[in-house]
Design an enzyme around this catalytic site. Structure first.
Site, PDB file in Angstrom:
ATOM      1  CD  GLU A  62     -61.179-114.209  62.687  1.00  0.00           C
ATOM      2  OE1 GLU A  62     -60.025-114.053  63.126  1.00  0.00           O
ATOM      3  OE2 GLU A  62     -61.614-115.316  62.324  1.00  0.00           O
ATOM      4  CG  ASP A 233     -57.793-119.624  64.677  1.00  0.00           C
ATOM      5  OD1 ASP A 233     -57.749-119.264  65.868  1.00  0.00           O
ATOM      6  OD2 ASP A 233     -58.784-120.166  64.184  1.00  0.00           O
TER       7      ASP A 233
HETATM    8  P1  NAD Z   1     -63.461-127.109  69.958  1.00  0.00           P
HETATM    9  O1  NAD Z   1     -63.646-126.138  71.064  1.00  0.00           O
HETATM   10  O2  NAD Z   1     -64.625-127.904  69.480  1.00  0.00           O
HETATM   11  O3  NAD Z   1     -62.296-128.145  70.320  1.00  0.00           O
HETATM   12  C1  NAD Z   1     -61.067-127.755  70.854  1.00  0.00           C
HETATM   13  C2  NAD Z   1     -60.536-128.894  71.714  1.00  0.00           C
HETATM   14  O4  NAD Z   1     -59.209-128.543  72.153  1.00  0.00           O
HETATM   15  C3  NAD Z   1     -61.360-129.166  72.963  1.00  0.00           C
HETATM   16  O5  NAD Z   1     -61.808-130.503  72.981  1.00  0.00           O
HETATM   17  C4  NAD Z   1     -60.369-128.869  74.115  1.00  0.00           C
HETATM   18  O6  NAD Z   1     -60.561-129.718  75.230  1.00  0.00           O
HETATM   19  C5  NAD Z   1     -59.037-129.131  73.431  1.00  0.00           C
HETATM   20  N1  NAD Z   1     -57.871-128.522  74.077  1.00  0.00           N
HETATM   21  C6  NAD Z   1     -57.754-127.272  74.606  1.00  0.00           C
HETATM   22  N2  NAD Z   1     -56.504-127.110  75.115  1.00  0.00           N
HETATM   23  C7  NAD Z   1     -55.845-128.272  74.881  1.00  0.00           C
HETATM   24  C8  NAD Z   1     -54.521-128.727  75.157  1.00  0.00           C
HETATM   25  N3  NAD Z   1     -53.648-127.941  75.817  1.00  0.00           N
HETATM   26  N4  NAD Z   1     -54.150-129.982  74.782  1.00  0.00           N
HETATM   27  C9  NAD Z   1     -55.044-130.795  74.132  1.00  0.00           C
HETATM   28  N5  NAD Z   1     -56.308-130.435  73.853  1.00  0.00           N
HETATM   29  C10 NAD Z   1     -56.700-129.173  74.210  1.00  0.00           C
HETATM   30  O7  NAD Z   1     -62.835-126.253  68.738  1.00  0.00           O
HETATM   31  P2  NAD Z   1     -62.747-126.636  67.186  1.00  0.00           P
HETATM   32  O8  NAD Z   1     -63.934-126.138  66.440  1.00  0.00           O
HETATM   33  O9  NAD Z   1     -62.329-128.066  67.039  1.00  0.00           O
HETATM   34  O10 NAD Z   1     -61.543-125.677  66.761  1.00  0.00           O
HETATM   35  C11 NAD Z   1     -60.257-125.870  67.312  1.00  0.00           C
HETATM   36  C12 NAD Z   1     -59.403-124.677  66.964  1.00  0.00           C
HETATM   37  O11 NAD Z   1     -59.202-124.619  65.544  1.00  0.00           O
HETATM   38  C13 NAD Z   1     -60.006-123.330  67.353  1.00  0.00           C
HETATM   39  O12 NAD Z   1     -58.995-122.540  67.944  1.00  0.00           O
HETATM   40  C14 NAD Z   1     -60.449-122.722  66.048  1.00  0.00           C
HETATM   41  O13 NAD Z   1     -60.408-121.311  66.080  1.00  0.00           O
HETATM   42  C15 NAD Z   1     -59.419-123.299  65.108  1.00  0.00           C
HETATM   43  N6  NAD Z   1     -59.869-123.381  63.716  1.00  0.00           N
HETATM   44  C16 NAD Z   1     -58.954-123.096  62.759  1.00  0.00           C
HETATM   45  C17 NAD Z   1     -59.321-123.195  61.439  1.00  0.00           C
HETATM   46  C18 NAD Z   1     -58.308-122.901  60.389  1.00  0.00           C
HETATM   47  O14 NAD Z   1     -58.662-122.737  59.215  1.00  0.00           O
HETATM   48  N7  NAD Z   1     -57.040-122.885  60.718  1.00  0.00           N
HETATM   49  C19 NAD Z   1     -60.628-123.538  61.071  1.00  0.00           C
HETATM   50  C20 NAD Z   1     -61.536-123.871  62.078  1.00  0.00           C
HETATM   51  C21 NAD Z   1     -61.133-123.785  63.404  1.00  0.00           C
END
Ligand code: NAD
Length: 353
Positions: A62, A233
């Site tokens: 993005e 997101d």
């Molecule tokens: P990451 O991959 O480091 O961590 C995600 C975690 O979620 C993993 O540890 C995984 O095991 C866990 N998980 C997956 N399914 C699950 C479930 N059903 N129950 C509990 N845990 C579960 O990712 P990250 O960098 O921490 O990012 C997490 C999410 O946040 C991503 O989808 C990312 O796109 C989003 N994000 C959003 C913003 C925002 O501004 N809103 C900013 C950064 C990241």
């Protein structure tokens, strides 16, 4: 040789880490939160557009641009949930700030660490304005890359004292607990989402899975809580059961983007939502009653990155943790770009005859 005028400060990952450690992670997030609040209070004057997303089966890439008429900023960011299994980050980013006056870039920086800081700062702002009074316990569901930042921002800015951790992968929960061991937070490792949200007035979901996931079902969520739903997101990627949304007062960043990417993609296009900047300016109400459920459906908006870039530019003035990149072709005569190339040929042949 590049002169200082044609160069652009570049903040590498190493320099970003050193800068943030110099300032303190919690202080850095509090400072970024102040910049975001300042920019959200002048929301109407920004150029706004939903981010430009290139989707694939595995993830999304993005571009997130915005401008306040003086500075222009954009971030490049990806979201690839499958990366983690391959030893790669789910989210990586870099970004740029430029002068609207000249169009010249003024700062180039890594934004993977900066995104984690600004995302946590944004959750803290939403929590500060929307959570029930004296909320001190948070459930942190999803214990990946963002989770420690989320926990520390809510501790520092909102006074959270206890964080109840849950992840489908116990190794992620252990990593998060280890990283936060010296934080002063009371940490409780939980075996289910249900256990994690027991007694929590704040629930933050930050999971990564490219599907309509149901991290929280309706029957789990009681009255009087505030939810930060951060992980859903992009289209086809949500975290909350639709029935929770229907019981909640929903707050978003920029509706045209959140309706595409947020948990509210499950609702009709005219379902009422409140733009959170209006809560900050007092134009809209935040939490109306102690027993309400407030939901911040956070997807991450360009203005938050712009604020983080502004913060970084200001912070580099007293802590020059950057290198200068030769990024702008700047011939002595602006119309003689070709002549500049010719002169370089001469210089090269003198250096290696
Ligand atoms: P990451 O991959 O480091 O961590 C995600 C975690 O979620 C993993 O540890 C995984 O095991 C866990 N998980 C997956 N399914 C699950 C479930 N059903 N129950 C509990 N845990 C579960 O990712 P990250 O960098 O921490 O990012 C997490 C999410 O946040 C991503 O989808 C990312 O796109 C989003 N994000 C959003 C913003 C925002 O501004 N809103 C900013 C950064 C990241």
């Amino acid at each position: 040789m590049p002169s200082k005028l044609n160069t652009v400060p570049f903040v590498s990952v190493e320099n970003m880490m050193r800068l943030v450690l110099d300032i303190g992670v919690e202080n850095a997030m509090a400072e970024i939160a102040d910049y975001i609040e300042d920019d959200f209070r002048r929301w109407p004057l920004f150029d706004k557009t939903p981010r430009l997303a290139a989707h694939s089966a595995e993830g999304v890439i993005e571009l997130m641009p915005t401008s306040d008429g003086i500075d222009y900023g954009f971030k490049y960011v990806n979201g690839h949930p499958k990366n983690m299994k391959e030893g790669l980050q789910t989210v990586t980013a870099f970004g740029l700030l430029a002068s609207v006056d000249t169009g010249y870039p003024v700062l180039l920086t890594e934004m993977t660490v900066l995104t984690a800081l600004r995302t946590a700062a944004m959750s803290a702002i939403a929590t500060k304005y929307l959570a029930p009074e004296n909320a001190s316990t948070m459930a942190m569901i999803g214990n990946g890359a963002q989770s420690e930042f989320q926990a520390l921002a809510l501790k520092h800015i909102c006074g959270v004292k206890e964080v109840r951790l849950y992840d489908i992968d116990p190794a992620a929960t252990q990593k998060c607990a280890d990283n936060l061991a010296a934080s002063g937070l009371t940490l409780v490792k939980c075996k289910s989402a249900e256990e994690a949200i027991k007694g929590a007035q704040i629930i933050t979901t930050c999971t990564a899975d490219k599907q309509y996931a149901t991290i929280l079902t309706d029957n789990l969520v009681g009255a009087g809580v505030h939810i930060n739903a951060i992980g859903g997101d992009c289209p086809g990627k949500t975290e909350l059961h639709k029935d929770i949304l229907l019981r909640s007062d929903i707050f978003v960043e920029y509706p045209p983007q959140t309706r595409i990417e947020g948990d509210i993609q499950q609702l009709s296009a005219d379902h009422p939502v409140t733009e959170i900047w209006q809560v900050l300016t007092g134009e809209a109400a935040g939490r109306k009653g102690a027993m309400d459920i407030t939901l911040f459906d956070g997807v991450g908006f360009a203005i938050e990155d712009f604020s983080a870039l502004r913060w970084l530019r200001d912070r580099l003035k007293d802590r020059p943790r950057y290198v200068l990149l030769d990024m702008i072709a700047d011939p002595d005569d602006p119309r003689d770009l070709f002549g500049m190339l010719q002169r370089e040929r001469g210089r090269m042949s003198r250096l290696s005859p």
